[in-house]
Design an enzyme around this catalytic site. Structure first.
Site, mmCIF file in Angstrom:
data_model
loop_
_atom_site.group_PDB
_atom_site.id
_atom_site.type_symbol
_atom_site.label_atom_id
_atom_site.label_comp_id
_atom_site.label_asym_id
_atom_site.label_seq_id
_atom_site.Cartn_x
_atom_site.Cartn_y
_atom_site.Cartn_z
ATOM 1 N N ASP A 166 -5.114 -0.730 -3.004
ATOM 2 C CA ASP A 166 -4.627 -2.110 -3.171
ATOM 3 C C ASP A 166 -4.544 -2.480 -4.659
ATOM 4 O O ASP A 166 -5.340 -1.984 -5.470
ATOM 5 C CB ASP A 166 -5.582 -3.067 -2.446
ATOM 6 C CG ASP A 166 -4.958 -4.437 -2.205
ATOM 7 O OD1 ASP A 166 -3.728 -4.571 -2.360
ATOM 8 O OD2 ASP A 166 -5.704 -5.365 -1.869
ATOM 9 N N GLY A 205 0.722 -4.715 -6.836
ATOM 10 C CA GLY A 205 1.484 -5.910 -7.187
ATOM 11 C C GLY A 205 0.878 -6.611 -8.398
ATOM 12 O O GLY A 205 1.593 -7.003 -9.332
ATOM 13 N N HIS A 252 4.218 -0.062 -7.422
ATOM 14 C CA HIS A 252 4.104 0.901 -6.310
ATOM 15 C C HIS A 252 4.397 2.314 -6.793
ATOM 16 O O HIS A 252 3.753 3.282 -6.385
ATOM 17 C CB HIS A 252 5.069 0.518 -5.183
ATOM 18 C CG HIS A 252 4.724 -0.784 -4.506
ATOM 19 N ND1 HIS A 252 3.446 -1.093 -4.097
ATOM 20 C CD2 HIS A 252 5.488 -1.851 -4.162
ATOM 21 C CE1 HIS A 252 3.443 -2.301 -3.527
ATOM 22 N NE2 HIS A 252 4.677 -2.777 -3.568
ATOM 23 N N SER A 292 0.921 -0.800 5.940
ATOM 24 C CA SER A 292 0.346 -1.341 7.178
ATOM 25 C C SER A 292 1.449 -1.948 8.046
ATOM 26 O O SER A 292 2.541 -2.274 7.557
ATOM 27 C CB SER A 292 -0.697 -2.411 6.847
ATOM 28 O OG SER A 292 -0.060 -3.582 6.370
ATOM 29 N N GLU A 295 1.369 -4.850 9.083
ATOM 30 C CA GLU A 295 1.552 -6.205 8.522
ATOM 31 C C GLU A 295 2.471 -6.174 7.299
ATOM 32 O O GLU A 295 3.127 -7.170 6.983
ATOM 33 C CB GLU A 295 0.197 -6.811 8.146
ATOM 34 C CG GLU A 295 -0.678 -7.183 9.351
ATOM 35 C CD GLU A 295 -1.354 -6.003 10.050
ATOM 36 O OE1 GLU A 295 -1.432 -4.910 9.450
ATOM 37 O OE2 GLU A 295 -1.785 -6.168 11.208
ATOM 38 N N TRP A 302 5.245 -4.919 7.041
ATOM 39 C CA TRP A 302 6.645 -5.151 7.440
ATOM 40 C C TRP A 302 7.051 -6.601 7.190
ATOM 41 O O TRP A 302 8.239 -6.917 7.107
ATOM 42 C CB TRP A 302 6.862 -4.819 8.927
ATOM 43 C CG TRP A 302 6.857 -3.361 9.265
ATOM 44 C CD1 TRP A 302 5.898 -2.707 9.991
ATOM 45 C CD2 TRP A 302 7.839 -2.369 8.935
ATOM 46 N NE1 TRP A 302 6.221 -1.373 10.117
ATOM 47 C CE2 TRP A 302 7.412 -1.147 9.487
ATOM 48 C CE3 TRP A 302 9.044 -2.391 8.224
ATOM 49 C CZ2 TRP A 302 8.144 0.044 9.355
ATOM 50 C CZ3 TRP A 302 9.770 -1.206 8.083
ATOM 51 C CH2 TRP A 302 9.319 -0.012 8.647
ATOM 52 N N LEU A 309 -7.416 20.838 1.913
ATOM 53 C CA LEU A 309 -7.594 19.410 2.176
ATOM 54 C C LEU A 309 -6.642 18.925 3.282
ATOM 55 O O LEU A 309 -5.452 19.240 3.255
ATOM 56 C CB LEU A 309 -7.297 18.662 0.869
ATOM 57 C CG LEU A 309 -7.412 17.148 0.867
ATOM 58 C CD1 LEU A 309 -8.869 16.722 1.019
ATOM 59 C CD2 LEU A 309 -6.835 16.589 -0.448
ATOM 60 N N GLU A 349 -19.660 4.267 5.023
ATOM 61 C CA GLU A 349 -20.168 3.529 3.858
ATOM 62 C C GLU A 349 -18.975 2.961 3.092
ATOM 63 O O GLU A 349 -17.997 3.680 2.839
ATOM 64 C CB GLU A 349 -20.966 4.477 2.943
ATOM 65 C CG GLU A 349 -22.179 5.084 3.605
ATOM 66 C CD GLU A 349 -23.270 4.057 3.913
ATOM 67 O OE1 GLU A 349 -23.407 3.074 3.158
ATOM 68 O OE2 GLU A 349 -23.977 4.239 4.927
HETATM 69 C C1 FPP Z 1 -0.990 -2.587 -1.839
HETATM 70 O O1 FPP Z 1 -0.723 -3.193 -3.082
HETATM 71 C C2 FPP Z 1 -0.258 -1.349 -1.744
HETATM 72 C C3 FPP Z 1 0.758 -1.116 -0.904
HETATM 73 C C4 FPP Z 1 1.274 -2.108 0.064
HETATM 74 C C5 FPP Z 1 1.461 0.166 -0.902
HETATM 75 C C6 FPP Z 1 0.592 1.340 -1.258
HETATM 76 C C7 FPP Z 1 1.479 2.396 -1.765
HETATM 77 C C8 FPP Z 1 1.175 3.252 -2.755
HETATM 78 C C9 FPP Z 1 -0.152 3.330 -3.399
HETATM 79 C C10 FPP Z 1 2.185 4.184 -3.254
HETATM 80 C C11 FPP Z 1 2.117 5.479 -2.538
HETATM 81 C C12 FPP Z 1 2.733 5.316 -1.252
HETATM 82 C C13 FPP Z 1 3.811 5.952 -0.855
HETATM 83 C C14 FPP Z 1 4.657 5.243 0.122
HETATM 84 C C15 FPP Z 1 4.207 7.284 -1.313
HETATM 85 P P1 FPP Z 1 -0.217 -4.698 -3.092
HETATM 86 O O2 FPP Z 1 1.262 -4.686 -3.257
HETATM 87 O O3 FPP Z 1 -0.716 -5.417 -1.884
HETATM 88 O O4 FPP Z 1 -0.922 -5.233 -4.376
HETATM 89 P P2 FPP Z 1 -1.389 -6.726 -4.648
HETATM 90 O O5 FPP Z 1 -2.510 -7.001 -3.704
HETATM 91 O O6 FPP Z 1 -1.844 -6.674 -6.072
HETATM 92 O O7 FPP Z 1 -0.195 -7.591 -4.447
#
Ligand code: FPP
Length: 249
Positions: free
Chosen positions: A25, A28, A42, A71, A73, A75, A137, A213
């Protein structure tokens, strides 16, 4: 002691985690602070993912890695961000497939995969089959994944077996339910890391994390380094996992 308890390992100092799950996370916010597009965040997140896979391979006690990439959500995000994420996934799979295979990584994909575009479903299937006999892995990428929906799907599968006379209700145990989840054949995570500062599961591995954990870090995913992975593992190794039992003498 009920039958389910017999499947639970003895209380012990955990040493090193063989299965790590990660909620990636903060892409953004990473982009916002740099005044670049969320897509840049991303995209940087996907670069960090490549580094993470190398870090896990360099720490061979890690046998399983489960990643929350998209997720159910998600979408509901604006259509352009969803499209960007789907294109990133397409790009990632096509660019990385050969390397993943060379690195002996076994790729699995979990989630409501039938909700994805047909070309992505084909790409996922081709990466899965290419790597299915690899012995290094195991990476499970959760895409269009929601834990509650996964449990509902498992219940439907179980009910269909009952309807067909292949299972009786009294035979349903926790292990039977686990075996009908998308994560069947994968042990429960030992350690779950969430980056980005929030401390919640967000519909990820709810059933599987009964005794996992948790490690929460403020670090945003695009800033996550191998040293951060080591810090999480070090923290895990200090924990005592009792699985509901009393502290050992
Ligand atoms: C959450 O960050 C992240 C995602 C919704 C996408 C996770 C994807 C990657 C780490 C890239 C690798 C994935 C692929 C598809 C190859 P956020 O946008 O919710 O961040 P924020 O909470 O700061 O807004």
């Amino acid at each position: 002691m009920g039958p389910a308890a017999q499947a639970i390992p003895a209380s012990s100092a955990p040493a090193l985690p063989q299965h790590i799950a990660i909620i990636m996370d903060g892409n953004g916010r990473w982009a916002d602070t740099r005044k670049v597009t969320r897509m840049r965040g991303h995209s940087q997140g996907s670069e960090v993912l490549r580094t993470l896979l190398d870090s896990c391979r360099a720490r061979p006690f890690i046998r399983y890695l489960t990643l929350y990439a998209f997720s159910l959500e998600n979408w509901n995000r604006p259509a352009d961000e969803v499209e960007d994420l789907m294109n990133l996934l397409r790009h990632y799979l096509r660019r990385e497939a050969a390397t993943l295979h060379e690195n002996n990584i076994r790729m699995q994909f979990i989630g409501e995969l039938e909700t994805l575009a047909p070309d992505i479903q084909r790409d996922l299937e081709s990466v899965r089959t290419l790597t299915q006999n690899n012995t290094g892995l195991t990476v499970s990428m959760a895409i269009s994944y929601g834990s509650r929906q996964e449990m509902a799907t498992a219940m439907k599968r179980i009910c269909k077996k009952i309807e067909a006379g292949a299972l009786v209700p009294d035979a349903i145990t926790a292990d039977v339910i686990s075996a009908h989840l998308h994560t069947a054949n994968t042990p429960d995570p030992d350690l779950l890391i969430r980056t980005g500062g929030d401390e919640r599961l967000s519909n990820f591995l709810l059933w599987q994390s009964a005794y996992t954990e948790f490690y929460f870090t403020e670090k945003l995913w695009p800033d996550f380094t191998p040293a951060d992975l080591d810090a999480a593992i070090e923290c895990y190794s200090q924990r005592e996992r009792r699985f509901g039992k009393r502290k050992e003498a």
